[in-house]
Design a protein around this motif. Sequence first.
Motif, PDB file in Angstrom:
ATOM      1  N   TYR A   1       8.639   9.156 -13.664  1.00 24.24           N
ATOM      2  CA  TYR A   1       8.683   8.037 -12.719  1.00 24.24           C
ATOM      3  C   TYR A   1       7.727   6.902 -13.110  1.00 24.24           C
ATOM      4  CZ  TYR A   1      11.387  10.842  -9.386  1.00 24.24           C
ATOM      5  OH  TYR A   1      12.367  11.582  -8.775  1.00 24.24           O
ATOM      6  N   HIS A   2       7.092   7.007 -14.270  1.00 28.02           N
ATOM      7  CA  HIS A   2       6.070   6.026 -14.639  1.00 28.02           C
ATOM      8  C   HIS A   2       6.616   4.603 -14.742  1.00 28.02           C
ATOM      9  CE1 HIS A   2       7.890   6.782 -18.597  1.00 28.02           C
ATOM     10  NE2 HIS A   2       7.427   5.601 -18.932  1.00 28.02           N
ATOM     11  N   LYS A   3       7.919   4.454 -14.964  1.00 24.22           N
ATOM     12  CA  LYS A   3       8.500   3.112 -15.091  1.00 24.22           C
ATOM     13  C   LYS A   3       8.385   2.319 -13.792  1.00 24.22           C
ATOM     14  CE  LYS A   3      11.752   4.473 -18.715  1.00 24.22           C
ATOM     15  NZ  LYS A   3      13.180   4.633 -19.113  1.00 24.22           N
ATOM     16  N   LEU A   4       8.238   3.016 -12.677  1.00 21.18           N
ATOM     17  CA  LEU A   4       8.098   2.321 -11.395  1.00 21.18           C
ATOM     18  C   LEU A   4       6.837   1.464 -11.334  1.00 21.18           C
ATOM     19  CD1 LEU A   4       9.150   5.169  -8.920  1.00 21.18           C
ATOM     20  CD2 LEU A   4      10.473   3.127  -9.506  1.00 21.18           C
ATOM     21  N   ILE A   5       5.857   1.787 -12.176  1.00 21.40           N
ATOM     22  CA  ILE A   5       4.612   1.002 -12.201  1.00 21.40           C
ATOM     23  C   ILE A   5       4.902  -0.475 -12.470  1.00 21.40           C
ATOM     24  CG2 ILE A   5       2.484   0.612 -13.521  1.00 21.40           C
ATOM     25  CD1 ILE A   5       2.234   3.604 -13.863  1.00 21.40           C
ATOM     26  N   PHE A   6       5.936  -0.730 -13.269  1.00 24.58           N
ATOM     27  CA  PHE A   6       6.220  -2.113 -13.667  1.00 24.58           C
ATOM     28  C   PHE A   6       6.811  -2.943 -12.527  1.00 24.58           C
ATOM     29  CE2 PHE A   6       6.292   0.372 -17.616  1.00 24.58           C
ATOM     30  CZ  PHE A   6       5.313  -0.303 -18.311  1.00 24.58           C
ATOM     31  N   LEU A   7       7.128  -2.289 -11.414  1.00 27.88           N
ATOM     32  CA  LEU A   7       7.550  -3.037 -10.230  1.00 27.88           C
ATOM     33  C   LEU A   7       6.360  -3.547  -9.426  1.00 27.88           C
ATOM     34  CD1 LEU A   7      10.455  -0.782  -8.903  1.00 27.88           C
ATOM     35  CD2 LEU A   7      10.660  -2.970 -10.106  1.00 27.88           C
TER      36      LEU A   7
ATOM     37  N   PRO B   1       3.586  -5.327 -10.210  1.00 31.37           N
ATOM     38  CA  PRO B   1       3.206  -6.746 -10.312  1.00 31.37           C
ATOM     39  C   PRO B   1       4.112  -7.652  -9.483  1.00 31.37           C
ATOM     40  CG  PRO B   1       3.164  -5.726 -12.470  1.00 31.37           C
ATOM     41  CD  PRO B   1       3.791  -4.727 -11.541  1.00 31.37           C
ATOM     42  N   ILE B   2       5.382  -7.269  -9.345  1.00 29.88           N
ATOM     43  CA  ILE B   2       6.322  -8.087  -8.556  1.00 29.88           C
ATOM     44  C   ILE B   2       6.003  -7.970  -7.077  1.00 29.88           C
ATOM     45  CG2 ILE B   2       8.739  -8.419  -7.934  1.00 29.88           C
ATOM     46  CD1 ILE B   2       9.468  -7.245 -10.688  1.00 29.88           C
ATOM     47  N   THR B   3       5.855  -6.735  -6.589  1.00 27.85           N
ATOM     48  CA  THR B   3       5.600  -6.550  -5.155  1.00 27.85           C
ATOM     49  C   THR B   3       4.230  -7.093  -4.752  1.00 27.85           C
ATOM     50  OG1 THR B   3       4.718  -4.307  -5.473  1.00 27.85           O
ATOM     51  CG2 THR B   3       7.076  -4.523  -5.100  1.00 27.85           C
ATOM     52  N   LEU B   4       3.232  -6.896  -5.605  1.00 24.87           N
ATOM     53  CA  LEU B   4       1.887  -7.380  -5.286  1.00 24.87           C
ATOM     54  C   LEU B   4       1.806  -8.907  -5.313  1.00 24.87           C
ATOM     55  CD1 LEU B   4      -0.231  -4.755  -7.250  1.00 24.87           C
ATOM     56  CD2 LEU B   4      -0.217  -5.063  -4.775  1.00 24.87           C
ATOM     57  N   SER B   5       2.643  -9.535  -6.116  1.00 27.01           N
ATOM     58  CA  SER B   5       2.613 -11.006  -6.194  1.00 27.01           C
ATOM     59  C   SER B   5       3.010 -11.664  -4.879  1.00 27.01           C
ATOM     60  CB  SER B   5       3.536 -11.496  -7.310  1.00 27.01           C
ATOM     61  OG  SER B   5       4.900 -11.263  -6.985  1.00 27.01           O
ATOM     62  N   PHE B   6       3.779 -10.951  -4.049  1.00 25.36           N
ATOM     63  CA  PHE B   6       4.199 -11.532  -2.769  1.00 25.36           C
ATOM     64  C   PHE B   6       3.012 -11.776  -1.843  1.00 25.36           C
ATOM     65  CE2 PHE B   6       8.362  -9.690  -3.992  1.00 25.36           C
ATOM     66  CZ  PHE B   6       9.127 -10.846  -3.892  1.00 25.36           C
TER      67      PHE B   6
ATOM     68  N   GLY C   1       0.817  -1.204   0.000  1.00 23.13           N
ATOM     69  CA  GLY C   1       0.000   0.000   0.000  1.00 23.13           C
ATOM     70  C   GLY C   1       0.851   1.255   0.000  1.00 23.13           C
ATOM     71  N   ALA C   2       1.882   1.276   0.846  1.00 24.52           N
ATOM     72  CA  ALA C   2       2.785   2.430   0.910  1.00 24.52           C
ATOM     73  C   ALA C   2       3.522   2.605  -0.408  1.00 24.52           C
ATOM     74  CB  ALA C   2       3.776   2.251   2.061  1.00 24.52           C
ATOM     75  N   PHE C   3       3.946   1.482  -1.001  1.00 20.66           N
ATOM     76  CA  PHE C   3       4.678   1.558  -2.265  1.00 20.66           C
ATOM     77  C   PHE C   3       3.782   2.097  -3.381  1.00 20.66           C
ATOM     78  CE2 PHE C   3       6.537  -0.596  -6.106  1.00 20.66           C
ATOM     79  CZ  PHE C   3       7.699   0.167  -6.136  1.00 20.66           C
ATOM     80  N   ILE C   4       2.533   1.641  -3.429  1.00 21.36           N
ATOM     81  CA  ILE C   4       1.594   2.122  -4.446  1.00 21.36           C
ATOM     82  C   ILE C   4       1.378   3.622  -4.292  1.00 21.36           C
ATOM     83  CG2 ILE C   4      -0.849   2.066  -5.134  1.00 21.36           C
ATOM     84  CD1 ILE C   4      -0.763  -0.962  -4.568  1.00 21.36           C
ATOM     85  N   TYR C   5       1.170   4.068  -3.066  1.00 21.14           N
ATOM     86  CA  TYR C   5       0.950   5.501  -2.813  1.00 21.14           C
ATOM     87  C   TYR C   5       2.165   6.310  -3.275  1.00 21.14           C
ATOM     88  CZ  TYR C   5      -0.038   9.822  -0.243  1.00 21.14           C
ATOM     89  OH  TYR C   5      -0.261  11.146   0.098  1.00 21.14           O
ATOM     90  N   VAL C   6       3.363   5.870  -2.895  1.00 20.56           N
ATOM     91  CA  VAL C   6       4.579   6.611  -3.228  1.00 20.56           C
ATOM     92  C   VAL C   6       4.809   6.629  -4.735  1.00 20.56           C
ATOM     93  CG1 VAL C   6       7.097   6.605  -3.025  1.00 20.56           C
ATOM     94  CG2 VAL C   6       5.687   6.242  -0.997  1.00 20.56           C
ATOM     95  N   VAL C   7       4.605   5.487  -5.394  1.00 19.97           N
ATOM     96  CA  VAL C   7       4.812   5.419  -6.848  1.00 19.97           C
ATOM     97  C   VAL C   7       3.913   6.411  -7.576  1.00 19.97           C
ATOM     98  CG1 VAL C   7       4.427   3.986  -8.902  1.00 19.97           C
ATOM     99  CG2 VAL C   7       5.703   3.069  -6.959  1.00 19.97           C
TER     100      VAL C   7
END
Length: 269
Positions: free
Chosen positions: A77-83, A85-90, A61-67
């Motif tokens: 900074y839009h490229k951070l969106i592609f991270l 799927p990796i973080t949410l998969s955990f 949640g914090a990562f989504i807000y910050v991104v």
Amino acid sequence: MKTRAITGFFFIIVMLASVLINGYVFGVFYLLLSGLALLEFYRLVKKAGINPDVMTGVLNGAFIYVVFALISVDGDYHKLIFLLPITLSFISIQELFKKNNAPFTNIAYTYMGIIFTIIPFTFFYALAYLNGPAANLHYPMAFLLMLWANDTGAYLVGSKLGRTKLFERHSPKKTWEGLIGGIIITALAAYIISIYFTELSVTQWIWIGVLISCFGTVGDLIESMFKRSIDVKDSGGILPGHGGLLDRFDGLLLAAPVVYAYLYFITNA
């Protein structure tokens, strides 16, 4: 009543300060607020016997807000969106290592908490950056003022004139008269706001007020439905006399994304 009034007064002061100081304070304040709201959501569903992945959910949640906060300020900074799927998969992967009878229920509520709390606050933060990287805090401030105007108008008119139930199954006290009173008071507040905040025409401000009244009320009903589904009265006790954060920001949950979408299209038309 005295406790409720004192809490309400300081709550308003803190909220206004968060949008008056500067964009950095505004961003950090709502990051913390959204994180606390997510923790409150997870605490409530645990009472119903569900075990969401709290730590993984909060970190995501914090990562989504910050991104999305960074993207709002600078589109590079839009490229951070592609991270994401990796973080949410955990959230799903973590359930592989746990022994419980309803792993997908836990996964679903972990994701639902993020959608229910973090995403609306992310849209609310993004209101300040609709017109570019320089923060314009008029939009979020106006949003809060109209949201409070709606709550006040609906309460005053509903308590005095309310007869026809709006959605008794989920919120017995809400009435159609209260809804209409909230819309009228919010439209009046929007007119006053248009005098001082000239980014939009008076008609556009009033339309935003109507959206906040309608979708804010629906958000309130959905939060009431959520609490009834897990058999709790208040979402928490962090605000004495007012319940929890979800109780105070239920009107923002649907209204913020809708208002952002409206403003995005009319300011980029």
